[in-house]
Design a protein around this motif. Structure first.
Motif, short mmCIF file in Angstrom:
data_model
loop_
_atom_site.label_atom_id
_atom_site.label_comp_id
_atom_site.label_asym_id
_atom_site.label_seq_id
_atom_site.Cartn_x
_atom_site.Cartn_y
_atom_site.Cartn_z
N ALA A 151 50.81 55.52 -26.99
CA ALA A 151 52.25 55.44 -26.71
C ALA A 151 53.06 55.80 -27.96
O ALA A 151 54.03 56.57 -27.90
CB ALA A 151 52.62 54.05 -26.21
N GLN A 152 52.63 55.24 -29.13
CA GLN A 152 53.33 55.56 -30.37
C GLN A 152 53.15 57.02 -30.76
O GLN A 152 54.07 57.66 -31.28
CB GLN A 152 52.84 54.67 -31.50
N ALA A 153 51.96 57.57 -30.49
CA ALA A 153 51.71 58.98 -30.79
C ALA A 153 52.65 59.87 -29.98
O ALA A 153 53.30 60.78 -30.52
CB ALA A 153 50.26 59.34 -30.51
N ILE A 154 52.75 59.61 -28.68
CA ILE A 154 53.62 60.42 -27.82
C ILE A 154 55.06 60.33 -28.29
O ILE A 154 55.77 61.34 -28.36
CB ILE A 154 53.49 59.95 -26.35
N TYR A 155 55.50 59.11 -28.64
CA TYR A 155 56.89 58.91 -29.07
C TYR A 155 57.20 59.81 -30.28
O TYR A 155 58.24 60.47 -30.33
CB TYR A 155 57.12 57.44 -29.42
N ASN A 156 56.30 59.84 -31.25
CA ASN A 156 56.55 60.62 -32.47
C ASN A 156 56.41 62.11 -32.23
O ASN A 156 57.21 62.90 -32.75
CB ASN A 156 55.60 60.15 -33.58
N TYR A 157 55.42 62.53 -31.44
CA TYR A 157 55.33 63.96 -31.11
C TYR A 157 56.58 64.42 -30.37
O TYR A 157 57.13 65.49 -30.64
CB TYR A 157 54.09 64.22 -30.24
N GLN A 158 57.01 63.61 -29.40
CA GLN A 158 58.17 63.98 -28.59
C GLN A 158 59.44 64.05 -29.45
O GLN A 158 60.30 64.90 -29.22
CB GLN A 158 58.36 62.98 -27.45
N GLU A 159 59.52 63.16 -30.44
CA GLU A 159 60.67 63.20 -31.36
C GLU A 159 60.76 64.56 -32.05
O GLU A 159 61.86 65.12 -32.22
CB GLU A 159 60.53 62.07 -32.38
N LEU A 160 59.60 65.11 -32.42
CA LEU A 160 59.58 66.42 -33.07
C LEU A 160 59.95 67.53 -32.09
O LEU A 160 60.72 68.44 -32.42
CB LEU A 160 58.20 66.68 -33.67
N VAL A 161 59.40 67.45 -30.88
CA VAL A 161 59.70 68.46 -29.87
C VAL A 161 61.19 68.46 -29.54
O VAL A 161 61.81 69.52 -29.37
CB VAL A 161 58.87 68.21 -28.59
N ASP A 162 61.79 67.28 -29.48
CA ASP A 162 63.22 67.16 -29.15
C ASP A 162 64.12 67.79 -30.20
O ASP A 162 65.28 68.11 -29.93
CB ASP A 162 63.60 65.70 -28.94
N THR A 163 63.58 67.95 -31.42
CA THR A 163 64.37 68.61 -32.48
C THR A 163 64.21 70.13 -32.44
O THR A 163 64.78 70.83 -33.27
CB THR A 163 63.96 68.11 -33.87
N GLY A 164 63.39 70.62 -31.50
CA GLY A 164 63.21 72.06 -31.36
C GLY A 164 61.94 72.59 -32.01
O GLY A 164 61.69 73.80 -31.99
N LEU A 165 61.12 71.71 -32.57
CA LEU A 165 59.88 72.16 -33.20
C LEU A 165 58.79 72.37 -32.15
O LEU A 165 58.65 71.59 -31.21
CB LEU A 165 59.40 71.13 -34.22
N ASN A 166 58.03 73.44 -32.29
CA ASN A 166 56.90 73.73 -31.40
C ASN A 166 55.55 73.49 -32.05
O ASN A 166 54.58 73.16 -31.36
CB ASN A 166 56.96 75.18 -30.92
N GLU A 167 55.53 73.67 -33.38
CA GLU A 167 54.23 73.65 -34.06
C GLU A 167 54.40 73.08 -35.46
O GLU A 167 55.42 73.29 -36.12
CB GLU A 167 53.67 75.07 -34.11
#
Length: 422
Positions: A151-167
């Motif tokens: 759950a914590q992993a998804i939260y942090n990955y999603q935070e990056l995706v929401d800023t427009g980062l793909n990779e």
């Protein structure tokens, strides 16, 4: 051209002695900014000893430059000098601009040692200092992924995706999110992320994961299409074959599934699992001779597999080859920790041979392990009735009726026994 540049040119021309000479000249005569550039280049090329020498040389005049200490810590880690790395990182004060980077490096160091909680503390402290730094968010996400804190992993990955980062660091973030959801068994959530990741960066690993996830989600057509695509891209990707065959099998394409497994065996003829799967498919296609051959081949590669041993013994019992079954079972039972199923199978084989005393002994060995198995209890009860052991048969049937209380035949036998006792 300064001495550092001449050194790099000599290295590119494989003139190692000249490069060493230029390196010594660079340490003596090149400007500090030129040495910083040289150190960075040498580090990228893997010349750790020379890079370390430059950093230590620069520290003489630039002792306040904590990034040099971080560089030396990273080299120490590369050289497996954990204590040395710790010392360099500890030399960086909390008020230093490089302190968050030092925390990140120390977090990596603790993670490599399996000290995940300490690593997490370092990253969270760094994130308090630089809450918007994506590298720290990514490092936390990766750490939580390794720790199984999904759950914590998804939260942090999603935070990056929401800023427009793909990779980041060569990792596609939506691929990671899909992998985490898949690990959670939430395949409906995983699939859209994996599909988007595939559209961004189609790799063999991603195609395999997507195909596997389709299979887990019972989307068999899409699973087979994806795994066939992977096979076309890299036929040597041996892990795909059993899952591709499984997706075809689920669509009742048994011949095609069997063909896929045979292709897999041509690619990897030393995989006992593929032979085992090939055997099971052969039996479903009513080719018992081929099935037996594949079981035997699987056991040659993995002779201790009880799963395959039992499967082969079941085939022998089905074919009435009871003596062969007894021989194989007795060999398996030489292992004191053998699966109790061998005793059950031994009872069946001895019954087939009309060796009822031996069958009785085998059933007695199996009974304590199958008191919750209604199929065993029913079979054992009928055997005991034939043998006239009315006292034990009543106990076995009573256990059976706790699991299957509506079986009229078994109820009738109990009533008949009670009538005999009365």
């Amino acid at each position: 051209m300064n001495y550092g540049e001449q050194m790099i040119e000599a290295l590119q021309n494989n003139l190692l002695e000249e490069a060493e000479g230029y390196f010594l000249e660079a340490l003596e005569k090149d400007q500090p900014d030129e040495l910083y550039v040289l150190a960075d280049t040498l580090y990228q090329l893997g010349f750790l000893v020379e890079t370390k020498a430059i950093y230590e040389h620069l520290l003489i005049d630039f002792g306040h430059d904590d990034e040099l200490k971080i560089g030396l810590a990273e080299i120490a880690i590369e050289e497996d000098d954990i204590d040395g790395a710790m010392d360099w990182l500890a030399a960086i004060n909390e008020d230093s601009p490089a302190y968050p980077q030092a925390l990140l490096v120390s977090a990596d160091l603790y993670q490599v040692q399996g000290l995940y909680e300490v690593s997490e503390q370092k990253l969270l402290l760094a994130k308090e200092i630089l809450p918007e730094e994506p590298i720290l968010t990514f490092a936390l996400a990766e750490l939580y992924f390794v720790m199984g804190k999904y759950a914590q992993a998804i939260y942090n990955y999603q935070e990056l995706v929401d800023t427009g980062l793909n990779e980041m660091s060569g990792i596609f973030l939506e691929h990671r999110i899909g992998s985490v959801y898949s690990a959670l068994g939430d395949f409906d959530q995983a699939i859209p992320y994996l599909e988007r990741a595939e559209s961004q960066n189609e790799t063999t690993d991603l195609l395999f994961e997507l195909g596997f996830t389709y299979l887990q989600n019972k989307e068999y057509r899409r699973a087979s299409e994806t795994l066939f695509k992977l096979k076309e891209l890299d036929a040597s990707y041996t892990s795909l074959y059993p899952y591709l065959a499984k997706s075809l099998e689920e669509e009742n394409q048994l011949e095609r599934a069997s063909e896929v497994i045979r292709e897999g065996l041509r690619v990897d003829q030393y995989n006992p699992e593929l032979f085992y799967y090939a055997a099971n498919l052969s039996l479903k296609l009513n080719d018992e001779e081929q099935g037996e051959y594949y079981y035997q081949e699987s056991l040659i590669l993995n002779p201790d597999s009880e799963t395959v041993q039992l499967a082969l013994i079941n085939l022998l019992l089905k074919q009435g080859r009871f003596e062969e079954a007894v021989t194989k079972i007795e060999a398996a039972l030489e292992n004191e920790e053998a699966d109790p199923q061998f005793y059950w199978n031994l009872a069946l084989a001895e019954t087939g041979l009309e060796q009822y005393k031996n069958a009785t002994a085998a059933y007695e060995q199996a009974y304590p392990h199958f008191t919750g198995n209604k199929d065993f209890l029913r079979e054992y009860a009928l055997f005991l009735r034939e043998e006239g052991n009315l006292k034990l048969v009543q106990e076995v049937i009573e256990n059976y009726l706790k699991l299957e209380p509506s079986d009229e035949e078994m109820i009738g036998i109990v009533e008949e026994i009670n009538g005999d006792f009365n």
